[in-house]
Scaffold this motif. Structure first.
Motif, PDB file in Angstrom:
ATOM      1  N   MET A 194       0.836  -1.171   0.000  1.00  0.00           N
ATOM      2  CA  MET A 194       0.000   0.000   0.000  1.00  0.00           C
ATOM      3  C   MET A 194       0.886   1.242   0.000  1.00  0.00           C
ATOM      4  SD  MET A 194      -3.180   0.665   0.144  1.00  0.00           S
ATOM      5  CE  MET A 194      -4.210   2.051   0.312  1.00  0.00           C
ATOM      6  N   ILE A 195       0.593   2.145  -0.870  1.00  0.00           N
ATOM      7  CA  ILE A 195       1.393   3.367  -0.992  1.00  0.00           C
ATOM      8  C   ILE A 195       0.874   4.420  -0.022  1.00  0.00           C
ATOM      9  CG2 ILE A 195       0.014   4.260  -2.871  1.00  0.00           C
ATOM     10  CD1 ILE A 195       2.659   5.298  -4.046  1.00  0.00           C
ATOM     11  N   SER A 196       1.792   5.169   0.561  1.00  0.00           N
ATOM     12  CA  SER A 196       1.387   6.179   1.541  1.00  0.00           C
ATOM     13  C   SER A 196       0.949   7.464   0.852  1.00  0.00           C
ATOM     14  CB  SER A 196       2.544   6.470   2.498  1.00  0.00           C
ATOM     15  OG  SER A 196       3.554   7.182   1.820  1.00  0.00           O
ATOM     16  N   LEU A 197       0.177   8.226   1.575  1.00  0.00           N
ATOM     17  CA  LEU A 197      -0.302   9.505   1.069  1.00  0.00           C
ATOM     18  C   LEU A 197       0.877  10.453   0.818  1.00  0.00           C
ATOM     19  CD1 LEU A 197      -2.646  11.365   0.360  1.00  0.00           C
ATOM     20  CD2 LEU A 197      -2.735  12.022   2.770  1.00  0.00           C
ATOM     21  N   GLY A 198       1.877  10.400   1.684  1.00  0.00           N
ATOM     22  CA  GLY A 198       3.056  11.255   1.515  1.00  0.00           C
ATOM     23  C   GLY A 198       3.794  10.967   0.222  1.00  0.00           C
ATOM     24  N   THR A 199       3.931   9.692  -0.121  1.00  0.00           N
ATOM     25  CA  THR A 199       4.596   9.322  -1.366  1.00  0.00           C
ATOM     26  C   THR A 199       3.798   9.798  -2.570  1.00  0.00           C
ATOM     27  OG1 THR A 199       5.574   7.396  -0.300  1.00  0.00           O
ATOM     28  CG2 THR A 199       5.524   7.394  -2.702  1.00  0.00           C
ATOM     29  N   LEU A 200       2.494   9.647  -2.506  1.00  0.00           N
ATOM     30  CA  LEU A 200       1.648  10.117  -3.602  1.00  0.00           C
ATOM     31  C   LEU A 200       1.757  11.630  -3.783  1.00  0.00           C
ATOM     32  CD1 LEU A 200      -1.584   7.979  -3.222  1.00  0.00           C
ATOM     33  CD2 LEU A 200       0.083   7.906  -5.065  1.00  0.00           C
ATOM     34  N   LEU A 201       1.734  12.373  -2.676  1.00  0.00           N
ATOM     35  CA  LEU A 201       1.852  13.827  -2.756  1.00  0.00           C
ATOM     36  C   LEU A 201       3.221  14.245  -3.287  1.00  0.00           C
ATOM     37  CD1 LEU A 201       0.010  14.908   0.520  1.00  0.00           C
ATOM     38  CD2 LEU A 201      -0.783  15.162  -1.846  1.00  0.00           C
ATOM     39  N   PHE A 202       4.280  13.593  -2.805  1.00  0.00           N
ATOM     40  CA  PHE A 202       5.626  13.902  -3.290  1.00  0.00           C
ATOM     41  C   PHE A 202       5.735  13.620  -4.782  1.00  0.00           C
ATOM     42  CE2 PHE A 202       9.934  12.681  -4.391  1.00  0.00           C
ATOM     43  CZ  PHE A 202      10.663  13.748  -3.899  1.00  0.00           C
ATOM     44  N   THR A 203       5.193  12.490  -5.214  1.00  0.00           N
ATOM     45  CA  THR A 203       5.236  12.124  -6.629  1.00  0.00           C
ATOM     46  C   THR A 203       4.443  13.116  -7.464  1.00  0.00           C
ATOM     47  OG1 THR A 203       5.505   9.803  -6.058  1.00  0.00           O
ATOM     48  CG2 THR A 203       4.749  10.280  -8.282  1.00  0.00           C
ATOM     49  N   GLY A 234       2.850  -3.363 -14.291  1.00  0.00           N
ATOM     50  CA  GLY A 234       2.054  -2.181 -13.985  1.00  0.00           C
ATOM     51  C   GLY A 234       2.735  -1.224 -13.027  1.00  0.00           C
ATOM     52  N   ASN A 235       3.992  -1.496 -12.655  1.00  0.00           N
ATOM     53  CA  ASN A 235       4.744  -0.572 -11.813  1.00  0.00           C
ATOM     54  C   ASN A 235       5.031   0.692 -12.614  1.00  0.00           C
ATOM     55  OD1 ASN A 235       4.896  -2.588  -9.833  1.00  0.00           O
ATOM     56  ND2 ASN A 235       6.773  -3.399 -10.718  1.00  0.00           N
ATOM     57  N   ARG A 236       4.999   1.847 -11.939  1.00  0.00           N
ATOM     58  CA  ARG A 236       5.265   3.127 -12.602  1.00  0.00           C
ATOM     59  C   ARG A 236       6.588   3.684 -12.101  1.00  0.00           C
ATOM     60  NH1 ARG A 236      -0.432   4.766 -10.677  1.00  0.00           N
ATOM     61  NH2 ARG A 236       0.927   5.064  -8.940  1.00  0.00           N
ATOM     62  N   TYR A 237       7.407   4.179 -13.023  1.00  0.00           N
ATOM     63  CA  TYR A 237       8.738   4.675 -12.703  1.00  0.00           C
ATOM     64  C   TYR A 237       8.792   6.177 -12.918  1.00  0.00           C
ATOM     65  CZ  TYR A 237       9.737  -0.221 -12.706  1.00  0.00           C
ATOM     66  OH  TYR A 237       9.717  -1.554 -12.409  1.00  0.00           O
ATOM     67  N   TYR A 238       9.350   6.885 -11.929  1.00  0.00           N
ATOM     68  CA  TYR A 238       9.387   8.336 -11.944  1.00  0.00           C
ATOM     69  C   TYR A 238      10.810   8.829 -11.741  1.00  0.00           C
ATOM     70  CZ  TYR A 238       4.335   8.217 -11.257  1.00  0.00           C
ATOM     71  OH  TYR A 238       2.984   8.009 -11.411  1.00  0.00           O
ATOM     72  N   GLN A 239      11.029  10.059 -12.175  1.00  0.00           N
ATOM     73  CA  GLN A 239      12.239  10.765 -11.816  1.00  0.00           C
ATOM     74  C   GLN A 239      11.841  12.186 -11.441  1.00  0.00           C
ATOM     75  OE1 GLN A 239      14.906  10.587 -15.125  1.00  0.00           O
ATOM     76  NE2 GLN A 239      14.015  12.346 -16.128  1.00  0.00           N
ATOM     77  N   ALA A 240      12.681  12.827 -10.635  1.00  0.00           N
ATOM     78  CA  ALA A 240      12.389  14.188 -10.204  1.00  0.00           C
ATOM     79  C   ALA A 240      12.463  15.134 -11.391  1.00  0.00           C
ATOM     80  CB  ALA A 240      13.369  14.609  -9.116  1.00  0.00           C
ATOM     81  N   VAL A 283      19.603  13.233 -10.467  1.00  0.00           N
ATOM     82  CA  VAL A 283      18.138  13.315 -10.467  1.00  0.00           C
ATOM     83  C   VAL A 283      17.607  12.079  -9.741  1.00  0.00           C
ATOM     84  CG1 VAL A 283      16.090  13.331 -11.919  1.00  0.00           C
ATOM     85  CG2 VAL A 283      18.101  14.614 -12.615  1.00  0.00           C
ATOM     86  N   LYS A 284      16.741  12.303  -8.765  1.00  0.00           N
ATOM     87  CA  LYS A 284      16.183  11.197  -7.972  1.00  0.00           C
ATOM     88  C   LYS A 284      15.257  10.345  -8.836  1.00  0.00           C
ATOM     89  CE  LYS A 284      13.478  10.361  -3.860  1.00  0.00           C
ATOM     90  NZ  LYS A 284      14.057  10.196  -2.564  1.00  0.00           N
ATOM     91  N   ARG A 285      15.314   9.022  -8.660  1.00  0.00           N
ATOM     92  CA  ARG A 285      14.465   8.073  -9.389  1.00  0.00           C
ATOM     93  C   ARG A 285      13.770   7.165  -8.383  1.00  0.00           C
ATOM     94  NH1 ARG A 285      18.997   6.201 -13.887  1.00  0.00           N
ATOM     95  NH2 ARG A 285      19.114   8.214 -14.945  1.00  0.00           N
ATOM     96  N   TRP A 286      12.526   6.796  -8.674  1.00  0.00           N
ATOM     97  CA  TRP A 286      11.805   5.898  -7.779  1.00  0.00           C
ATOM     98  C   TRP A 286      10.714   5.153  -8.538  1.00  0.00           C
ATOM     99  CZ3 TRP A 286      11.246  11.135  -7.790  1.00  0.00           C
ATOM    100  CH2 TRP A 286       9.972  11.672  -7.910  1.00  0.00           C
ATOM    101  N   VAL A 287      10.171   4.156  -7.858  1.00  0.00           N
ATOM    102  CA  VAL A 287       9.126   3.318  -8.448  1.00  0.00           C
ATOM    103  C   VAL A 287       7.915   3.317  -7.528  1.00  0.00           C
ATOM    104  CG1 VAL A 287      10.077   1.205  -7.412  1.00  0.00           C
ATOM    105  CG2 VAL A 287       8.565   1.024  -9.368  1.00  0.00           C
ATOM    106  N   ILE A 288       6.738   3.316  -8.114  1.00  0.00           N
ATOM    107  CA  ILE A 288       5.485   3.117  -7.381  1.00  0.00           C
ATOM    108  C   ILE A 288       4.952   1.758  -7.831  1.00  0.00           C
ATOM    109  CG2 ILE A 288       3.154   3.947  -6.992  1.00  0.00           C
ATOM    110  CD1 ILE A 288       4.441   6.432  -6.370  1.00  0.00           C
ATOM    111  N   TYR A 289       4.924   0.809  -6.907  1.00  0.00           N
ATOM    112  CA  TYR A 289       4.548  -0.564  -7.234  1.00  0.00           C
ATOM    113  C   TYR A 289       3.051  -0.698  -7.467  1.00  0.00           C
ATOM    114  CZ  TYR A 289       9.204  -1.807  -5.662  1.00  0.00           C
ATOM    115  OH  TYR A 289      10.554  -1.896  -5.530  1.00  0.00           O
ATOM    116  N   ASN A 290       2.713  -1.588  -8.360  1.00  0.00           N
ATOM    117  CA  ASN A 290       1.324  -1.950  -8.606  1.00  0.00           C
ATOM    118  C   ASN A 290       1.060  -3.195  -7.768  1.00  0.00           C
ATOM    119  OD1 ASN A 290      -1.234  -2.231  -9.670  1.00  0.00           O
ATOM    120  ND2 ASN A 290      -0.530  -3.383 -11.441  1.00  0.00           N
ATOM    121  N   VAL A 345       4.631  -3.862  -2.107  1.00  0.00           N
ATOM    122  CA  VAL A 345       5.971  -3.323  -2.313  1.00  0.00           C
ATOM    123  C   VAL A 345       6.951  -4.488  -2.211  1.00  0.00           C
ATOM    124  CG1 VAL A 345       7.717  -1.755  -1.428  1.00  0.00           C
ATOM    125  CG2 VAL A 345       5.311  -1.097  -1.402  1.00  0.00           C
ATOM    126  N   GLU A 346       7.471  -4.915  -3.338  1.00  0.00           N
ATOM    127  CA  GLU A 346       8.354  -6.083  -3.416  1.00  0.00           C
ATOM    128  C   GLU A 346       9.439  -5.790  -4.432  1.00  0.00           C
ATOM    129  OE1 GLU A 346      10.423  -9.159  -3.184  1.00  0.00           O
ATOM    130  OE2 GLU A 346       8.722  -9.082  -1.829  1.00  0.00           O
TER     131      GLU A 346
END
Length: 116
Positions: free
Chosen positions: A1-10, A23-29, A38-45, A48-49
């Motif tokens: 489960m993704i946190s509200l803080g991560t969603l807002l930051f993203t 279905g994982n989504r990959y982001y960069q700042a 540049v920061k990179r991260w993933v939001i799991y579908n 979190v594994e």
């Protein structure tokens, strides 16, 4: 489960780079501090594994490649990515494992048990 803080930051700082077959989504700042990467991260579908990140995206997340390796054609000897099955019903259990009955074939004749 993704946190509200991560969603807002993203939402505030992230730029979508792409998605993978899971279905994982990959982001960069959108921007980086002077002299920083540049920061990179993933939001799991789903759960979190870390083992659910395919190799082509793993290389990008860890700054091994500048772009995801998704455009490279898969070769016939390459298998599709599978997540880590440890602790699940799909986990590998070798012959002789307690959950497989605890019995295994006898060792070859050259084996000698250690005697203290």
């Amino acid at each position: 489960m993704i946190s509200l803080g991560t969603l807002l930051f993203t939402w505030a700082n992230g730029k979508l780079v792409g998605t993978d077959s899971f279905g994982n989504r990959y982001y960069q700042a959108r921007s980086a501090a002077k002299g920083a990467r540049v920061k990179r991260w993933v939001i799991y579908n789903g759960p979190v594994e870390g083992s659910m990140v395919p190799p082509e995206w793993h290389a990008w997340l860890h700054y091994t490649s500048d772009a995801p390796l998704t455009a490279a054609p898969r070769r016939e000897w390459q298998k599709a990515h599978e997540g880590n099955a440890t602790g699940t019903q799909a986990a590998y259990l070798p012959p002789g494992h307690d959950l497989m009955g605890g019995r295994r074939e006898r060792a070859a004749g050259d084996y000698e048990a250690w005697q203290p």
